[in-house]
Design a protein around this motif. Structure first.
Motif, PDB file in Angstrom:
ATOM      1  N   LYS A 130      35.205  27.418  42.296  1.00  0.00           N
ATOM      2  CA  LYS A 130      33.294  27.337  42.117  1.00  0.00           C
ATOM      3  C   LYS A 130      32.842  25.507  41.841  1.00  0.00           C
ATOM      4  O   LYS A 130      31.990  24.985  41.663  1.00  0.00           O
ATOM      5  N   ASP A 131      33.409  25.906  40.353  1.00  0.00           N
ATOM      6  CA  ASP A 131      33.131  24.831  39.073  1.00  0.00           C
ATOM      7  C   ASP A 131      33.612  23.503  39.325  1.00  0.00           C
ATOM      8  O   ASP A 131      33.568  22.271  39.059  1.00  0.00           O
ATOM      9  N   SER A 132      35.386  23.853  40.256  1.00  0.00           N
ATOM     10  CA  SER A 132      35.411  22.710  41.283  1.00  0.00           C
ATOM     11  C   SER A 132      34.748  22.001  42.072  1.00  0.00           C
ATOM     12  O   SER A 132      34.973  20.684  41.938  1.00  0.00           O
ATOM     13  N   LEU A 133      33.842  22.613  43.282  1.00  0.00           N
ATOM     14  CA  LEU A 133      33.775  22.019  43.702  1.00  0.00           C
ATOM     15  C   LEU A 133      32.335  21.046  43.194  1.00  0.00           C
ATOM     16  O   LEU A 133      31.842  20.181  43.595  1.00  0.00           O
ATOM     17  N   GLU A 134      32.102  21.702  42.193  1.00  0.00           N
ATOM     18  CA  GLU A 134      30.650  21.134  41.704  1.00  0.00           C
ATOM     19  C   GLU A 134      31.249  20.075  40.734  1.00  0.00           C
ATOM     20  O   GLU A 134      30.545  19.308  41.009  1.00  0.00           O
ATOM     21  N   ILE A 135      32.306  20.332  40.354  1.00  0.00           N
ATOM     22  CA  ILE A 135      32.526  18.437  40.098  1.00  0.00           C
ATOM     23  C   ILE A 135      32.671  17.688  40.587  1.00  0.00           C
ATOM     24  O   ILE A 135      32.182  16.685  41.079  1.00  0.00           O
ATOM     25  N   GLU A 136      33.144  18.359  42.153  1.00  0.00           N
ATOM     26  CA  GLU A 136      33.378  17.176  43.082  1.00  0.00           C
ATOM     27  C   GLU A 136      32.261  16.623  43.409  1.00  0.00           C
ATOM     28  O   GLU A 136      32.044  15.590  43.992  1.00  0.00           O
ATOM     29  N   HIS A 137      31.507  17.724  43.887  1.00  0.00           N
ATOM     30  CA  HIS A 137      29.990  17.393  43.992  1.00  0.00           C
ATOM     31  C   HIS A 137      29.093  16.156  43.242  1.00  0.00           C
ATOM     32  O   HIS A 137      28.760  15.416  43.289  1.00  0.00           O
ATOM     33  N   LEU A 138      29.311  16.954  42.109  1.00  0.00           N
ATOM     34  CA  LEU A 138      28.595  15.741  41.015  1.00  0.00           C
ATOM     35  C   LEU A 138      29.214  13.665  41.136  1.00  0.00           C
ATOM     36  O   LEU A 138      28.589  13.329  40.212  1.00  0.00           O
ATOM     37  N   GLN A 188      40.066  40.622  37.162  1.00  0.00           N
ATOM     38  CA  GLN A 188      39.969  39.597  36.704  1.00  0.00           C
ATOM     39  C   GLN A 188      40.518  38.532  36.577  1.00  0.00           C
ATOM     40  O   GLN A 188      39.258  37.131  36.704  1.00  0.00           O
ATOM     41  N   ILE A 189      41.186  38.194  37.781  1.00  0.00           N
ATOM     42  CA  ILE A 189      41.735  37.207  37.698  1.00  0.00           C
ATOM     43  C   ILE A 189      41.897  36.757  38.979  1.00  0.00           C
ATOM     44  O   ILE A 189      41.488  35.636  39.094  1.00  0.00           O
ATOM     45  N   ARG A 190      41.089  37.485  39.727  1.00  0.00           N
ATOM     46  CA  ARG A 190      40.180  37.213  41.142  1.00  0.00           C
ATOM     47  C   ARG A 190      38.719  37.044  40.468  1.00  0.00           C
ATOM     48  O   ARG A 190      38.631  34.935  41.490  1.00  0.00           O
ATOM     49  N   ASP A 191      37.833  36.999  39.970  1.00  0.00           N
ATOM     50  CA  ASP A 191      37.012  36.783  39.270  1.00  0.00           C
ATOM     51  C   ASP A 191      36.604  35.141  39.090  1.00  0.00           C
ATOM     52  O   ASP A 191      36.310  34.541  38.979  1.00  0.00           O
ATOM     53  N   ASN A 192      37.811  35.199  37.965  1.00  0.00           N
ATOM     54  CA  ASN A 192      38.037  34.073  37.706  1.00  0.00           C
ATOM     55  C   ASN A 192      38.927  32.437  38.374  1.00  0.00           C
ATOM     56  O   ASN A 192      38.217  31.816  38.212  1.00  0.00           O
ATOM     57  N   GLU A 193      39.001  33.133  38.784  1.00  0.00           N
ATOM     58  CA  GLU A 193      40.287  31.882  39.881  1.00  0.00           C
ATOM     59  C   GLU A 193      38.972  31.751  40.880  1.00  0.00           C
ATOM     60  O   GLU A 193      38.943  30.497  40.929  1.00  0.00           O
ATOM     61  N   LYS A 194      37.706  32.046  41.529  1.00  0.00           N
ATOM     62  CA  LYS A 194      36.771  31.687  42.001  1.00  0.00           C
ATOM     63  C   LYS A 194      35.884  31.270  41.292  1.00  0.00           C
ATOM     64  O   LYS A 194      35.523  30.290  41.597  1.00  0.00           O
ATOM     65  N   GLN A 201      38.968  25.813  31.977  1.00  0.00           N
ATOM     66  CA  GLN A 201      40.094  25.404  31.487  1.00  0.00           C
ATOM     67  C   GLN A 201      40.195  27.093  31.118  1.00  0.00           C
ATOM     68  O   GLN A 201      41.066  27.368  30.780  1.00  0.00           O
ATOM     69  N   VAL A 202      38.953  27.107  30.204  1.00  0.00           N
ATOM     70  CA  VAL A 202      38.667  29.100  29.557  1.00  0.00           C
ATOM     71  C   VAL A 202      38.682  29.768  31.062  1.00  0.00           C
ATOM     72  O   VAL A 202      39.631  31.230  30.558  1.00  0.00           O
ATOM     73  N   ALA A 203      39.151  30.037  31.727  1.00  0.00           N
ATOM     74  CA  ALA A 203      39.463  30.253  32.796  1.00  0.00           C
ATOM     75  C   ALA A 203      40.267  30.940  32.967  1.00  0.00           C
ATOM     76  O   ALA A 203      41.211  31.955  33.798  1.00  0.00           O
ATOM     77  N   LYS A 204      40.914  29.685  32.967  1.00  0.00           N
ATOM     78  CA  LYS A 204      43.022  29.457  33.447  1.00  0.00           C
ATOM     79  C   LYS A 204      43.671  30.292  32.506  1.00  0.00           C
ATOM     80  O   LYS A 204      44.372  30.632  32.388  1.00  0.00           O
ATOM     81  N   LEU A 205      42.572  30.278  31.316  1.00  0.00           N
ATOM     82  CA  LEU A 205      42.849  31.084  29.680  1.00  0.00           C
ATOM     83  C   LEU A 205      43.421  32.176  30.273  1.00  0.00           C
ATOM     84  O   LEU A 205      44.474  33.254  29.543  1.00  0.00           O
ATOM     85  N   TYR A 206      42.029  32.717  30.121  1.00  0.00           N
ATOM     86  CA  TYR A 206      41.820  34.682  31.253  1.00  0.00           C
ATOM     87  C   TYR A 206      42.997  34.879  31.664  1.00  0.00           C
ATOM     88  O   TYR A 206      43.609  35.773  31.543  1.00  0.00           O
ATOM     89  N   ILE A 207      43.189  34.121  32.797  1.00  0.00           N
ATOM     90  CA  ILE A 207      44.271  34.055  33.333  1.00  0.00           C
ATOM     91  C   ILE A 207      45.323  33.893  33.213  1.00  0.00           C
ATOM     92  O   ILE A 207      46.418  35.162  33.821  1.00  0.00           O
ATOM     93  N   SER A 208      45.700  33.598  31.704  1.00  0.00           N
ATOM     94  CA  SER A 208      47.146  33.083  31.625  1.00  0.00           C
ATOM     95  C   SER A 208      46.922  34.312  31.272  1.00  0.00           C
ATOM     96  O   SER A 208      48.204  35.491  30.717  1.00  0.00           O
ATOM     97  N   ASP A 209      46.471  35.015  30.139  1.00  0.00           N
ATOM     98  CA  ASP A 209      46.196  35.824  29.194  1.00  0.00           C
ATOM     99  C   ASP A 209      46.275  37.268  30.113  1.00  0.00           C
ATOM    100  O   ASP A 209      47.620  38.009  29.513  1.00  0.00           O
ATOM    101  N   ILE A 210      45.982  37.614  31.138  1.00  0.00           N
ATOM    102  CA  ILE A 210      46.003  38.651  32.187  1.00  0.00           C
ATOM    103  C   ILE A 210      47.581  38.512  32.300  1.00  0.00           C
ATOM    104  O   ILE A 210      48.514  39.775  33.177  1.00  0.00           O
ATOM    105  N   ARG A 211      47.888  37.491  32.878  1.00  0.00           N
ATOM    106  CA  ARG A 211      49.393  37.413  33.538  1.00  0.00           C
ATOM    107  C   ARG A 211      50.380  37.390  32.539  1.00  0.00           C
ATOM    108  O   ARG A 211      51.411  39.230  32.749  1.00  0.00           O
TER     109      ARG A 211
END
Length: 346
Positions: A135-143, A125-131, A167-177
């Motif tokens: 991905k979203d960060s790259l998309e933002i840079e592209h836009l 779950q951590i790996r999925d959210n990190e990916k 931000q939601v993905a970061k919250l998921y990672i924080s909750d998992i940790r």
């Protein structure tokens, strides 16, 4: 005991409570007298059964001081996994023991991890959210680049959406940790590890059982005061032998305590897990030419003590005695017996 008077006999394991206070002698529990009175004192009593007897001995005794010392402020923190936690950890998250970070005798601080766990389910779950974040960060840079090339194109709404998802993905990672943190066994106190359940080293957990126990104390030993021996600050004593020997120094009683416990500070014990209790023993001055007998042969009636002296015809004479201190299984007789008498045992 039978035979001739013994000289220089040593009796170990002095019962301090009995030694210090005759009124509290265990004689009271060695057979309560059925005699209503000791008068007439010399009236013989007949016993149809051949009595079990012990002989009164006169000789020298070397009593030994013996006392139990206990850690001041001793408490234990026990770490377990409840059945509910176990189901969540091992059934839902498929957790496994990652590392047992402590051994018996290790000193730990509050907040130290005692046992850590890992879960491939949570790790994925951590790996999925990190990916997704990547991905979203790259998309933002592209836009943003597209907006820079053609200012007429407005990608703000899309960029805002992607930022929210990051931000939601970061919250998921924080909750998992946080879940990992809650699942790990973490020390809540400073102290020494006294128990590590063997199951942990074998790779499994027994729910609702002590997995790790941490002992905490003030590192000072204490004992009840004794009328038998006076301890003075600065005196040192050694308990145990060899590698387990511990030197102790008598320290000042805290101000305001009168007739309170005697306190001992361990010396040369840095880094060693203190034992919960210690046995302090040493010889006391020899008692010369005293009369003593097995304490079970002395009975109590109210505030008086007496014994049954067995005659050759198996008649018994009731004799009042004044007991003194106890030494091992024997009690010293101050008055009433002189040595050589045979007393009936219960």
């Amino acid at each position: 005991m039978k035979g001739k008077a013994m000289s220089g006999k040593r009796f170990k394991k002095l019962n301090i409570a009995a030694y210090a206070c005759v009124a509290a002698l265990t004689l009271t529990g060695c057979g309560a007298s059925s005699e209503e009175a000791l008068v007439p004192e010399n009236a013989p009593v007949y016993n149809a059964v051949v009595p079990k007897v012990t002989e009164v001995i006169r000789g020298d005794l070397t009593p030994q001081f013996s006392a139990s010392l206990h850690l001041l402020g001793f408490e234990q923190s026990r770490y377990q996994i409840s059945p509910g936690q176990y189901e969540e950890m091992f059934e839902v998250y498929k957790m496994k023991i990652d590392e047992v970070k402590v051994d018996v005798g290790k000193y730990v601080h509050k907040g130290d991890v005692l046992v850590s766990f890992h879960s491939e389910v949570l790790d994925q779950q951590i790996r999925d959210n990190e990916k997704k974040i990547e991905k979203d960060s790259l998309e933002i840079e592209h836009l943003k680049k597209l907006s820079g090339i053609d200012a007429s194109e407005d990608h703000k709404a899309e960029i805002d959406r992607l930022n929210r998802e990051i931000q939601v993905a970061k919250l998921y990672i924080s909750d998992i940790r946080d879940t990992y943190q809650k699942m790990n066994l973490i020390s809540e106190v400073d102290g020494y590890v006294s128990v590590v359940n063997e199951s942990l080293h074998e790779g499994y957990v027994i729910p609702a059982n002590d997995l790790v126990i941490v002992d905490q104390s003030q590192g000072i030993y204490f004992m009840d005061p004794s009328d038998l021996y006076t301890f003075k600050p600065g005196e040192t004593y050694t308990v145990g032998t060899g590698e387990t020997a511990t030197r102790l120094e008598v320290i000042e009683t805290p101000e305001g305590e009168k007739d309170g416990p005697v306190y001992f500070r361990p010396l040369d014990a840095e880094g060693r897990m203190p034992e919960n209790s210690l046995k302090l023993e040493f010889d006391l001055p020899e008692m010369k030419d005293v009369c003593h007998v097995n304490h079970l042969a002395i009975y109590r009636n109210g505030d008086k003590y007496f014994a049954y002296v067995v005659r050759e015809d198996d008649m018994r004479d009731v004799v009042e005695v004044i007991p003194g201190v106890t030494v091992g299984d024997d009690v010293v007789i101050k008055e009433g017996l002189s040595g050589g008498e045979k007393l009936e045992m219960p």
